[in-house]
Motif scaffolding. Structure first.
Motif, short mmCIF file in Angstrom:
data_model
loop_
_atom_site.label_atom_id
_atom_site.label_comp_id
_atom_site.label_asym_id
_atom_site.label_seq_id
_atom_site.Cartn_x
_atom_site.Cartn_y
_atom_site.Cartn_z
N UNK A 74 0.92 -1.01 -0.07
CA UNK A 74 0.10 0.02 0.10
C UNK A 74 0.91 1.29 -0.04
N UNK A 75 0.71 1.99 -1.05
CA UNK A 75 1.43 3.22 -1.34
C UNK A 75 0.82 4.37 -0.50
N UNK A 76 1.22 4.87 0.63
CA UNK A 76 0.63 5.55 1.64
C UNK A 76 0.70 6.88 1.04
N UNK A 77 1.60 7.30 0.11
CA UNK A 77 1.70 8.73 -0.32
C UNK A 77 0.56 9.03 -1.54
N UNK A 78 0.41 8.00 -1.83
CA UNK A 78 -0.78 8.15 -2.94
C UNK A 78 -1.96 7.44 -3.02
N UNK A 79 -2.32 6.89 -1.71
CA UNK A 79 -3.50 6.08 -1.29
C UNK A 79 -3.87 4.89 -2.24
N UNK A 80 -2.81 4.15 -2.57
CA UNK A 80 -3.12 3.32 -3.75
C UNK A 80 -2.58 2.01 -3.40
N UNK A 81 -3.20 0.91 -4.05
CA UNK A 81 -2.66 -0.74 -3.80
C UNK A 81 -1.46 -0.71 -4.97
N UNK A 82 -0.28 -1.08 -4.42
CA UNK A 82 0.67 -1.37 -5.42
C UNK A 82 1.00 -2.72 -5.53
N UNK A 83 1.15 -3.22 -6.84
CA UNK A 83 1.41 -4.74 -6.82
C UNK A 83 2.52 -4.83 -7.88
N UNK A 84 3.71 -4.97 -7.38
CA UNK A 84 5.05 -4.99 -8.20
C UNK A 84 5.11 -6.57 -8.66
N UNK A 85 5.64 -6.69 -9.85
CA UNK A 85 5.78 -8.09 -10.58
C UNK A 85 7.18 -8.07 -11.26
N UNK A 86 7.82 -7.02 -11.24
CA UNK A 86 9.29 -6.96 -11.61
C UNK A 86 9.66 -5.42 -11.39
#
Length: 131
Positions: A74-86
């Motif tokens: 969870x990217x707190x600076x942007x209020x976003x769910x972050x899903x890295x795969x690479x």
């Protein structure tokens, strides 16, 4: 002896596919789980998919910028769910480097490379999966 509740499971769906994930028992994961279901718009940044959730949480002490592929963050600076795969544009080598330290919420089940089928602007649905 007190037993901990089972970790919440979520399903992340987009037009070309879906993945499930297990969430950890953290304050940020619990806040996200309470806000479900969510429908967001996907954006991509290198080999990361992120979606604004409308949820706001504080950065936790265990927040990390470099994570493994398949981490649910969870990217707190942007209020976003972050899903890295690479790698992302700021990665050094093959590491998943997020834009800034993010709260680690859990882990995707299955192959995180399926996220490569997400396109900018795709609708993303995040919902709780009952066991």
């Amino acid at each position: 002896m007190q037993t901990r509740p089972a970790s919440p499971r979520i399903r992340i769906s987009w037009p070309a596919g879906h993945l499930t994930a297990s969430l950890d028992n953290t304050p940020a994961a619990e806040t996200l789980a309470k806000a479900l279901p969510l429908v967001c718009t996907a954006a991509t940044w290198g080999e990361e998919v992120y979606s604004d959730t409308g949820v706001s949480v504080s950065r936790e002490t265990g927040a990390r910028q470099v994570v493994d592929p398949g981490t649910v963050a969870f990217w707190t600076d942007g209020g976003a769910l972050a899903l890295p795969y690479g790698p992302t544009p700021i990665s050094q080598g093959e590491k998943c480097r997020l834009a800034s330290p993010c709260n680690v919420l859990g882990r995707l089940g299955g192959d995180p490379r399926l996220l490569a089928t997400v396109r900018d602007g795709d609708p993303v649905r995040v919902e709780r999966v009952e066991l």
